[in-house]
Write an enzyme that holds these catalytic residues in place. Structure first.
Site: not given
Length: 503
Positions: A98, A164, A194, A198, A232, A251, A256, A356
């Protein structure tokens, strides 16, 4: 060892380390980190002594945790090597910790429990590489670093990996960097994105800097514009609490998409080493033309999906709380027209887009070349280079060719295609697998440096400020469509259109 070729590491390159994952029972760990580590083990990149130690408040012992991983992760990995899977499970340990209670400022403070148990488990291995992976909310980063330092667990061979989002604006990012930097040197801090793991992203660097034919035309004389898209099909069911405070700009764009822009636009580094590539990326961010004040409405578009194609709108997603003023204003889509103020790219717009509930899931970079100076054939279209990051990684060069047949010459654009999955027989590693390999190797090339993160926020912050000051709401777009009409107008004003509209 080349800093861009970790996916080709020989199986003899095995790393010995204690990998401590804070948030080790969470979604990221189960979906990405543990499968990636299993594949690294399977490929011989983890020495027999390497251990994976999950930290959480779950109250699990080692066998409980191994059983949880077997049940939740076992189905994601190949089932043709049960002995290898058992070997990997035996590497796993769990310690209940904790980070302590929150103080008046809402920050986790010292005084947590369980760190003596972790210290006992790590005792006697101070000469081993020690990686602390923080798969937890950014507000815990500083508290975690203080706890491991107070427990005497930070060694000269320690590294810390930060997930992130790194803050929600420049000030909060600087605060996190200060907190972590008070415990770890910059060379020990690995800020992960990430997308940089790729295969196509690394192949972009190889394509640009290992082939002579592109460099003479990689500039404003020959390139009309660049499109960078991360679309997405999913919405935000169960995640609106997070997304209300983030939005698409924080985001996806701040990390990215700006990273992809940097790799597309950067100058050739003088050498392939740990800092030269990152130096060139920072120069791109510093050369971005600021978008602020009244220009924000002209050069940016924000949208929010509403009910469409049988799918609910953002405000009606399952598991959502009643709409608030903040949720009504959050963007689930954004498109930006960016410009880079330097000799190579002056006058070339870079269009960034993410959203999205789009009609297809795709991440790609589209480099649109200018038309030929004088065409002797009717019906031609400009050449286009498409780099696909997902769902199927590959590269396509669209060229003009003659359609077969007698009579008048008829042109048709055709792709010269490289599909990594079809061309290379070796398994293509997942992004996290490659990045974890780089962390274990101590190679920071594909990770963000502090000045890089903060330069990105300096460009993003004025856009956020203008949106927050505006009384306008995001433009609605039906779920399952390609975003609001404003995104098409953003390109249409200069006679351009999005890649899929021309395909």
């Amino acid at each position: 060892m080349s800093s861009l070729s970790t996916s080709a590491l020989p199986t003899s390159a095995a790393y010995t380390a204690d990998l401590v994952v804070f948030g080790g029972t969470g979604d990221l760990s189960m979906r990405k980190l543990l499968p990636a580590l299993y594949h690294s083990d399977r490929d011989g990149r983890l020495s027999p002594e390497t251990r994976v130690i999950a930290l959480s408040r779950g109250g699990l012992d080692d066998e409980d945790f191994r059983g949880k991983v077997d049940a939740e992760v076992g189905g994601q990995v190949p089932d043709d090597d049960p002995a290898g899977w058992r070997r990997f499970l035996n590497r796993l340990h769990h310690v209940t910790v904790d980070v302590g209670v929150q103080n008046a400022d809402g920050e986790a403070g010292p005084g947590g429990s369980g760190w003596d148990t972790l210290a006992a488990l790590l005792a006697g291995h101070e000469d081993r590489d020690r990686v602390f992976y923080l798969a937890s909310p950014p507000r815990t980063f500083g508290a975690f670093c203080r706890e491991v330092a107070a427990a005497g667990l930070v060694t000269p061979r320690s590294r810390v990996v930060l997930e992130k989002p790194l803050g929600h604006d420049l000030a909060s990012a600087q605060h996190i960097n200060d907190e972590v930097g008070a415990i770890f040197d910059e060379r020990q801090i690995f800020r992960i994105d990430h997308y940089l793991g790729k295969e196509t992203v690394q192949n972009l660097l190889v394509l640009r800097f290992a082939n002579a034919f592109l460099e003479p035309i990689w500039n404003s004389l020959w390139i009309d514009h660049v499109q960078i898209t991360a679309a997405e099909t999913v919405g935000t069911p169960g995640r609106r609490g997070y997304y209300d405070h983030a939005g698409a700009l924080r985001d996806m764009v701040q990390n990215h998409l700006l990273q992809l822009l940097c790799l597309t636009a950067m100058e050739p580094p003088a050498r392939n080493d740990r800092e030269a590539i990152r130096d060139e990326k920072v120069k791109v961010l510093q050369a971005l033309r600021p978008i602020a004040g009244g220009e924000v409405d002209r050069f940016t578009v924000r949208g929010q999906y509403v009910e469409g194609d049988g799918m609910p709108g953002y405000l009606d997603e399952p598991g959502s709380t009643p709409p608030t003023e903040e949720s009504c204003r959050v963007e689930t889509f954004t498109a930006i027209r960016a410009e880079i103020r330097n000799w190579r790219w002056a006058g070339v717009p870079f269009y960034l887009r993410t959203g999205k509930r789009m009609p297809r899931r795709v991440s790609e970079i589209v480099v649109q070349f200018k038309d030929v100076p004088h065409s002797i054939f009717p019906g031609g279209t400009p050449n286009r280079l498409v780099l696909r990051l997902q769902p199927e990684e590959g590269i396509e060069l669209h060229i003009m060719a003659k359609e077969p047949g007698a009579g008048e010459v008829t042109l048709k654009p055709v792709p010269l295609s490289l599909s990594f999955g079809k061309t290379f027989t070796a398994r293509v590693p997942e992004a996290y697998e490659r990045l974890l390999t780089d962390v274990l190797a101590g190679n920071p090339t594909l990770f963000m440096r502090r000045d890089e993160v903060e330069a990105a926020w300096r460009w993003i912050d004025p856009i956020l400020a203008a949106w927050e000051a505006s009384t306008d709401l995001p433009e609605p777009y039906p779920a399952g469509t390609a975003g609001p009409q404003g995104a098409r107008e953003l390109l249409g004003r200069s006679g351009r259109s999005w890649h899929e509209e021309e395909s």
